[in-house]
Design a protein around this motif. Structure first.
Motif, mmCIF file in Angstrom:
data_model
loop_
_atom_site.group_PDB
_atom_site.id
_atom_site.type_symbol
_atom_site.label_atom_id
_atom_site.label_comp_id
_atom_site.label_asym_id
_atom_site.label_seq_id
_atom_site.Cartn_x
_atom_site.Cartn_y
_atom_site.Cartn_z
ATOM 1 N N GLY A 211 0.810 -1.213 0.000
ATOM 2 C CA GLY A 211 0.000 0.000 0.000
ATOM 3 C C GLY A 211 0.842 1.261 0.000
ATOM 4 N N ASP A 215 0.559 1.861 -3.910
ATOM 5 C CA ASP A 215 -0.762 2.493 -3.942
ATOM 6 C C ASP A 215 -0.657 3.974 -3.584
ATOM 7 O OD1 ASP A 215 -1.728 0.012 -4.578
ATOM 8 O OD2 ASP A 215 -2.385 -0.461 -2.541
ATOM 9 N N ARG A 240 -0.026 -7.786 -5.576
ATOM 10 C CA ARG A 240 -0.251 -6.614 -6.446
ATOM 11 C C ARG A 240 -1.295 -6.915 -7.500
ATOM 12 N NH1 ARG A 240 5.278 -4.021 -8.502
ATOM 13 N NH2 ARG A 240 3.763 -2.590 -9.414
#
Length: 240
Positions: A211, A215, A240
């Protein structure tokens, strides 16, 4: 409002006072008592990361805005939801209008410093402090800024903040913390160390790293690899 940023979003209004020229901020600082100003020397390195780019006066304006917002939220949930939109929490629009007497000025400044010392986003600090203050005293009114930094309260806030970190991964929102903006500044490196320490508290390190690196893009892959090695990093591809 995103902690540490001057606006609540593209095209929205700047928080009152956060666009004050630095010269005016310096003038305000010089007019404050020395004992108020002295802690700022070390608080710049301890405050929540989004605020480390800010002048203390700008940060206090941001804290004031957060206090007003949290005050309305707490008023709605504790007393009267219908009236919450009309309460101000702080009557004076500008706590740093030095031509006028303001009983909240000292409280806002010192409470903000306490939040900075705990490395906490302002809205989070105020919300937790208000919660514990109401729980302890069972008052019929919400705490003023001067009520948000006694020793017992700070202990409760600090303990709650540490507990929250085990369940929520707090990340700075300022765009200067994005990987693409990384310039090896001390503030950016300190944020990376914070994130690495937070990841260590997670049961699922791989998910947290995925993350942050891919992300949210706030942690360079090479720093995570240096901390946890190739085996852990290879597992990120599986999620992922």
């Amino acid at each position: 409002m995103t902690p540490g940023q001057d606006t609540t979003g593209e095209g929205e209004q700047i928080v009152f006072g956060t666009d004050l020229p630095l010269e005016a901020c310096h003038d305000i600082m010089h007019a404050l008592p020395d004992e108020w100003v002295e802690p700022e020397r070390w608080l710049m390195a301890s405050k929540w990361f989004d605020y480390r780019f800010m002048h203390p006066v700008h940060a206090t304006y941001l804290f004031t805005d957060a206090y007003r917002r949290v005050y309305r939220q707490m008023y709605a949930s504790t007393f009267d939801r219908a009236k919450a939109d009309y309460v101000k929490g702080i009557k004076a629009e500008d706590p740093f209008d030095l031509a006028k007497r303001n009983t909240d000025r000292a409280g806002l400044w010192k409470a903000r410093q306490m939040a900075d010392g705990l490395c906490m986003p302002y809205d989070l600090y105020i919300g937790i402090a208000m919660h514990w203050s109401l729980r302890k005293c069972r008052k019929e009114y919400l705490p003023r800024p001067t009520h948000l930094y006694n020793f017992d309260l700070l202990t409760a806030v600090s303990d709650t903040w540490n507990d929250r970190q085990s369940g929520i991964l707090y990340v700075a929102k300022d765009e200067r913390f994005k990987n693409e903006r990384y310039q090896a500044s001390p503030i950016q490196d300190a944020h990376h160390e914070w994130l690495l320490a937070q990841v260590s508290k997670r049961s699922n390190i791989v998910h947290a790293l995925k993350g942050l690196i891919y992300d949210e893009q706030v942690l360079p892959e090479e720093k995570a690899r240096a901390r946890w090695g190739d085996v852990v990093m290879s597992r990120i591809d599986d999620v992922r």
